[in-house]
Enzyme design. Structure first.
Site, PDB file in Angstrom:
ATOM      1  N   GLU A 183     -20.386  42.343  29.418  1.00  0.00           N
ATOM      2  CA  GLU A 183     -20.822  42.180  30.808  1.00  0.00           C
ATOM      3  C   GLU A 183     -22.316  42.531  30.880  1.00  0.00           C
ATOM      4  O   GLU A 183     -22.858  43.155  29.976  1.00  0.00           O
ATOM      5  CB  GLU A 183     -20.027  43.116  31.738  1.00  0.00           C
ATOM      6  CG  GLU A 183     -20.257  42.815  33.221  1.00  0.00           C
ATOM      7  CD  GLU A 183     -19.182  43.418  34.139  1.00  0.00           C
ATOM      8  OE1 GLU A 183     -18.258  44.083  33.639  1.00  0.00           O
ATOM      9  OE2 GLU A 183     -19.276  43.194  35.364  1.00  0.00           O
ATOM     10  N   ASP A 240     -19.662  41.451  38.281  1.00  0.00           N
ATOM     11  CA  ASP A 240     -18.819  41.423  39.478  1.00  0.00           C
ATOM     12  C   ASP A 240     -19.711  41.501  40.714  1.00  0.00           C
ATOM     13  O   ASP A 240     -20.909  41.744  40.617  1.00  0.00           O
ATOM     14  CB  ASP A 240     -17.807  42.590  39.467  1.00  0.00           C
ATOM     15  CG  ASP A 240     -18.482  43.954  39.568  1.00  0.00           C
ATOM     16  OD1 ASP A 240     -19.337  44.242  38.726  1.00  0.00           O
ATOM     17  OD2 ASP A 240     -18.166  44.724  40.496  1.00  0.00           O
ATOM     18  N   HIS A 247     -19.943  38.233  30.573  1.00  0.00           N
ATOM     19  CA  HIS A 247     -18.929  38.364  31.629  1.00  0.00           C
ATOM     20  C   HIS A 247     -19.679  38.487  32.948  1.00  0.00           C
ATOM     21  O   HIS A 247     -19.884  39.575  33.493  1.00  0.00           O
ATOM     22  CB  HIS A 247     -18.071  39.609  31.364  1.00  0.00           C
ATOM     23  CG  HIS A 247     -16.938  39.788  32.324  1.00  0.00           C
ATOM     24  ND1 HIS A 247     -15.708  39.222  32.132  1.00  0.00           N
ATOM     25  CD2 HIS A 247     -16.842  40.475  33.492  1.00  0.00           C
ATOM     26  CE1 HIS A 247     -14.900  39.555  33.130  1.00  0.00           C
ATOM     27  NE2 HIS A 247     -15.574  40.317  33.974  1.00  0.00           N
ATOM     28  N   ASP A 262     -19.058  38.081  21.847  1.00  0.00           N
ATOM     29  CA  ASP A 262     -19.826  37.265  22.793  1.00  0.00           C
ATOM     30  C   ASP A 262     -18.877  36.288  23.476  1.00  0.00           C
ATOM     31  O   ASP A 262     -18.908  35.080  23.255  1.00  0.00           O
ATOM     32  CB  ASP A 262     -20.950  36.526  22.053  1.00  0.00           C
ATOM     33  CG  ASP A 262     -21.892  35.818  23.023  1.00  0.00           C
ATOM     34  OD1 ASP A 262     -21.799  36.083  24.241  1.00  0.00           O
ATOM     35  OD2 ASP A 262     -22.706  34.995  22.568  1.00  0.00           O
TER      36      ASP A 262
HETATM   37  O1  9MR Z   1     -14.343  41.430  36.000  1.00  0.00           O
HETATM   38  C1  9MR Z   1     -14.308  42.848  36.076  1.00  0.00           C
HETATM   39  C2  9MR Z   1     -15.594  43.435  35.549  1.00  0.00           C
HETATM   40  O2  9MR Z   1     -16.685  42.997  36.319  1.00  0.00           O
HETATM   41  C3  9MR Z   1     -15.484  44.945  35.480  1.00  0.00           C
HETATM   42  O3  9MR Z   1     -16.604  45.526  34.864  1.00  0.00           O
HETATM   43  C4  9MR Z   1     -14.249  45.326  34.692  1.00  0.00           C
HETATM   44  C5  9MR Z   1     -14.059  46.834  34.598  1.00  0.00           C
HETATM   45  O4  9MR Z   1     -13.956  47.453  35.811  1.00  0.00           O
HETATM   46  O5  9MR Z   1     -13.107  44.767  35.252  1.00  0.00           O
HETATM   47  C6  9MR Z   1     -13.155  43.354  35.280  1.00  0.00           C
HETATM   48  O6  9MR Z   1     -12.000  42.894  35.899  1.00  0.00           O
HETATM   49  C7  9MR Z   1     -10.864  42.894  35.085  1.00  0.00           C
HETATM   50  C8  9MR Z   1      -9.879  43.928  35.605  1.00  0.00           C
HETATM   51  O7  9MR Z   1     -10.404  45.229  35.481  1.00  0.00           O
HETATM   52  C9  9MR Z   1      -8.564  43.806  34.859  1.00  0.00           C
HETATM   53  N1  9MR Z   1      -8.051  42.461  34.961  1.00  0.00           N
HETATM   54  C10 9MR Z   1      -8.956  41.457  34.394  1.00  0.00           C
HETATM   55  C11 9MR Z   1     -10.293  41.484  35.105  1.00  0.00           C
HETATM   56  C12 9MR Z   1     -11.286  40.518  34.403  1.00  0.00           C
HETATM   57  O8  9MR Z   1     -11.152  39.237  34.829  1.00  0.00           O
HETATM   58  O1  9MR Z   2     -20.882  51.120  33.039  1.00  0.00           O
HETATM   59  C1  9MR Z   2     -19.571  51.557  33.379  1.00  0.00           C
HETATM   60  C2  9MR Z   2     -18.998  52.289  32.214  1.00  0.00           C
HETATM   61  O2  9MR Z   2     -19.723  53.484  31.967  1.00  0.00           O
HETATM   62  C3  9MR Z   2     -17.534  52.587  32.445  1.00  0.00           C
HETATM   63  O3  9MR Z   2     -16.994  53.116  31.252  1.00  0.00           O
HETATM   64  C4  9MR Z   2     -16.803  51.315  32.846  1.00  0.00           C
HETATM   65  C5  9MR Z   2     -15.334  51.528  33.124  1.00  0.00           C
HETATM   66  O4  9MR Z   2     -15.152  52.310  34.253  1.00  0.00           O
HETATM   67  O5  9MR Z   2     -17.399  50.771  33.992  1.00  0.00           O
HETATM   68  C6  9MR Z   2     -18.717  50.383  33.781  1.00  0.00           C
HETATM   69  O6  9MR Z   2     -19.234  49.888  34.964  1.00  0.00           O
HETATM   70  C7  9MR Z   2     -18.717  48.668  35.466  1.00  0.00           C
HETATM   71  C8  9MR Z   2     -18.276  48.951  36.892  1.00  0.00           C
HETATM   72  O7  9MR Z   2     -17.175  49.811  36.886  1.00  0.00           O
HETATM   73  C9  9MR Z   2     -17.997  47.681  37.655  1.00  0.00           C
HETATM   74  N1  9MR Z   2     -19.077  46.766  37.578  1.00  0.00           N
HETATM   75  C10 9MR Z   2     -19.423  46.416  36.203  1.00  0.00           C
HETATM   76  C11 9MR Z   2     -19.831  47.638  35.438  1.00  0.00           C
HETATM   77  C12 9MR Z   2     -20.268  47.287  34.014  1.00  0.00           C
HETATM   78  O8  9MR Z   2     -19.226  46.838  33.213  1.00  0.00           O
END
Ligand code: 9MR
Ligand code: 9MR
Length: 578
Positions: free
Chosen positions: A561, A193, A517, A552
């Site tokens: 991600e 993101d 991701h 994957d």
């Molecule tokens: O794309 C988002 C990702 O980068 C984050 O790590 C993740 C957790 O915070 O959330 C993803 O976004 C999702 C959102 O939380 C819920 N709706 C779908 C999104 C993915 O496209």
């Molecule tokens: O690395 C983070 C993990 O420890 C948490 O469980 C998760 C859900 O809150 O979020 C991860 O971090 C994401 C962040 O919230 C948004 N950018 C992407 C990070 C990696 O997925």
């Protein structure tokens, strides 16, 4: 037969009926396509080290008699014949595995391990420089996450580029306590993101700076072909890190406190950075003093390390870092428990919420002491550290909400300043006990990795990389060769010697994760993903066997991600073995 039953298992465990809300994303195929039966590191081995390939033994086979030939990958000529170990079940994957130890082979070259009647590994190298390419790609993955500047991964990956993203001036969100605009441009995107989070930047940037500090002789001359190459007096590696440290400094308010993050209100879709036109907001806690202690203490720690590392290259910048660090630390003393635990209303980006700021404070205190020698920081470190009654828990891997291991390891390594000798001994002993336990787990694991069964959570590959970091720091203190080997085994696991026979780092090895991701990978129109990204890895979410919960697939943000705080310990681990 075996493959068929594994597929059925895959379908069974991925069934949507067991999915929790966090797993609502579409996940269909575990792993990354067909699994090779014989797995090893797809990058290679240093000549001196223990070299093992792992065969997944077909169920029901007469298994006591497996034999492998290590062959020259070019000519196919066998160079060594070894017997497999007695097959055992690897609990976390459910696989029956046999190990083939070919450590006696030390001659540099390209090889494969061929297990008779089972299969063969991909080609790998033995040599002194096996990790150079992985290191370059892993470091340049940060270049590929730069915000606010045109990005181009040429000359090696010229097709991977994008126009500067998020260049508009940032705006204060109401939760920040201020109104109007603020320049929070630059820095690295956190992950797949486009958010920028002070807390996660903290451990990441700190880890990168520590990697440089420990390996400066090797790293300072490495040319990375980044925008600063050849233009400044800084080593390229430090120019890359400075890109983000500069951003972290922008997150500091005049009173010394740091805001939690600079993100859009919600996650954008899968578009390139310059196509995300939403406002970047400076986001705080929503109540006075609006900044929070975890973010601010992380900034204090990182800027203190920066003050040491940049000193001989750019004294003015080092002084700026030290000043920011001291101000941040003073803010934390005034505000020891300002917590960011939930997003303010209307904000849906990553939380990085943490209910305990003591460990961040501990890290800041010890790093400021290392940098300045000022006993006030030392006293605060000792006082805070002794509030915990054990030194290391048996899970010493640092993580974004858990900085105590980094703080304690920093203290264990102090040689040039006065220390509380008895306490330092206790910490060193605790580090030894912890590193012994991690090493024992690596040796006992079917795929030679350090995780406990309960540690397959979000970003488990980052945990493995952080265990490698712990082992390397423990090696510096205790010089036990087994720690180095276990750290190498962590790397080998991430680079292909795992149940999937797949490298978790994009473009590193032969068969690697293909669908991270990661927004630019999804939006750039190129089939293959951006290089050098370590994906999160298995995230069991209560399912068993835990190691099988990796998909994957782009949709699987909870397992696939990339993130800067996972890539940083990978860089750290690789840097040590260059
Ligand atoms: O794309 C988002 C990702 O980068 C984050 O790590 C993740 C957790 O915070 O959330 C993803 O976004 C999702 C959102 O939380 C819920 N709706 C779908 C999104 C993915 O496209
Ligand atoms: O690395 C983070 C993990 O420890 C948490 O469980 C998760 C859900 O809150 O979020 C991860 O971090 C994401 C962040 O919230 C948004 N950018 C992407 C990070 C990696 O997925």
């Amino acid at each position: 037969m075996y493959l068929v039953s594994m597929t059925m298992l895959a379908l069974a465990t991925a069934s949507p009926s067991t999915a929790t809300p966090m797993q609502a994303q579409k996940e269909t195929v575990q792993g990354s396509g067909p699994i090779p039966a014989v797995k090893t590191c797809q990058v290679g081995f240093l000549p001196f080290e223990t070299k093992i390939a792992v065969a997944t033994v077909p169920s029901g086979k007469g298994v006591s008699s497996l034999v492998a030939n290590v062959v020259n990958a070019v000519t196919g000529r066998p160079v060594l014949r070894v017997e497999g170990s007695a097959p055992v079940k690897d609990a976390d994957s459910g696989d029956i595995v046999s190990h083939f130890d070919f450590s006696s082979l030390k001659t540099p070259g390209e090889y494969k391990v061929v297990v008779e009647g089972v299969g063969e590994t991909f080609a790998f190298s033995i040599g002194d420089k096996v990790f150079s390419k992985a290191f370059r790609l892993a470091v340049r993955s940060f270049t590929g996450l730069r915000s606010g500047i045109d990005v181009d991964l040429g000359p090696d990956f010229p097709q991977y580029k994008f126009k500067a993203g998020h260049t508009a001036i940032g705006k204060y969100h109401t939760s920040s306590g201020k109104t109007g605009t603020r320049d929070v441009s630059g820095g690295w995107y956190d992950a797949g993101d486009y958010g920028k989070y002070t807390v996660n930047s903290g451990i990441t940037t700190g880890t990168m700076l520590l990697a440089f500090e420990r390996n400066s002789a090797k790293l300072k001359g490495i040319k990375l072909d980044i925008p600063e190459t050849g233009k400044y007096k800084l080593p390229d590696f430090l120019s890359e890190v400075k890109w983000n440290l500069d951003w972290m400094l922008k997150m500091q308010d005049e009173d010394g406190g740091a805001w939690h993050k600079a993100t859009t209100a919600q996650f954008t879709g899968f578009v390139m950075p310059d196509q995300d036109k939403a406002d970047v907001l400076v986001i705080g806690t929503g109540k006075a003093p609006y900044k929070n202690t975890t973010a601010t203490a992380d900034l204090a720690a990182v800027a203190a390390i920066g003050a040491r590392v940049f000193k001989s290259y750019d004294p003015a910048y080092a002084a700026k870092c030290l000043d920011a660090s001291k101000k941040a630390f003073a803010w934390c003393q005034l505000h020891p428990n300002e917590l960011y635990q939930n997003n303010p209303q209307g904000i849906g980006t990553g939380g990085y919420g943490d209910g305990n700021a003591k460990d961040e404070f501990l890290w800041a205190a010890v790093e400021l002491y290392r940098t300045t020698g000022n006993t006030a920081y030392h006293d605060l470190f000792l006082k805070t550290a002794k509030e915990w009654n054990d030194t290391f828990s048996d899970t010493p891997a640092p993580g974004w909400p858990e900085l105590r291991p980094l703080a304690l390891m920093a203290y264990a390594q102090i040689k040039d300043k006065p220390v509380d000798k008895a306490y330092q001994e206790t910490v060193k002993k605790g580090l030894e006990t912890a590193a012994d336990a991690v090493t024992a787990r690596v040796k006992a694991n079917g795929y030679l990795m350090p995780l406990k069964s309960g540690e397959y959570y979000w970003g488990s590959n980052g945990v493995i990389a952080n265990y490698a970091l712990v082992l390397q720091m423990a090696y510096s203190v205790h010089q036990k060769p087994a720690y180095r080997q276990a750290a190498l085994d962590c790397l080998h696991h991430l680079l292909g010697r795992n149940l999937w026979g797949t490298s978790y780092v994009t473009h590193v090895g032969t068969k690697w994760a293909k669908r991270p991701h990661h927004r630019p990978s999804g939006a750039d129109g190129i089939d293959e993903p951006w290089p050098g990204l370590l994906v999160g890895g298995p995230n069991a979410d209560g399912k068993t066997p835990p190691a099988r919960e990796w998909y994957d697939e782009e949709a699987s943000y909870r397992t696939n991600e990339n993130a800067i705080n996972w890539n940083a310990p990978l860089v750290f681990a690789l840097a040590e073995f260059l």
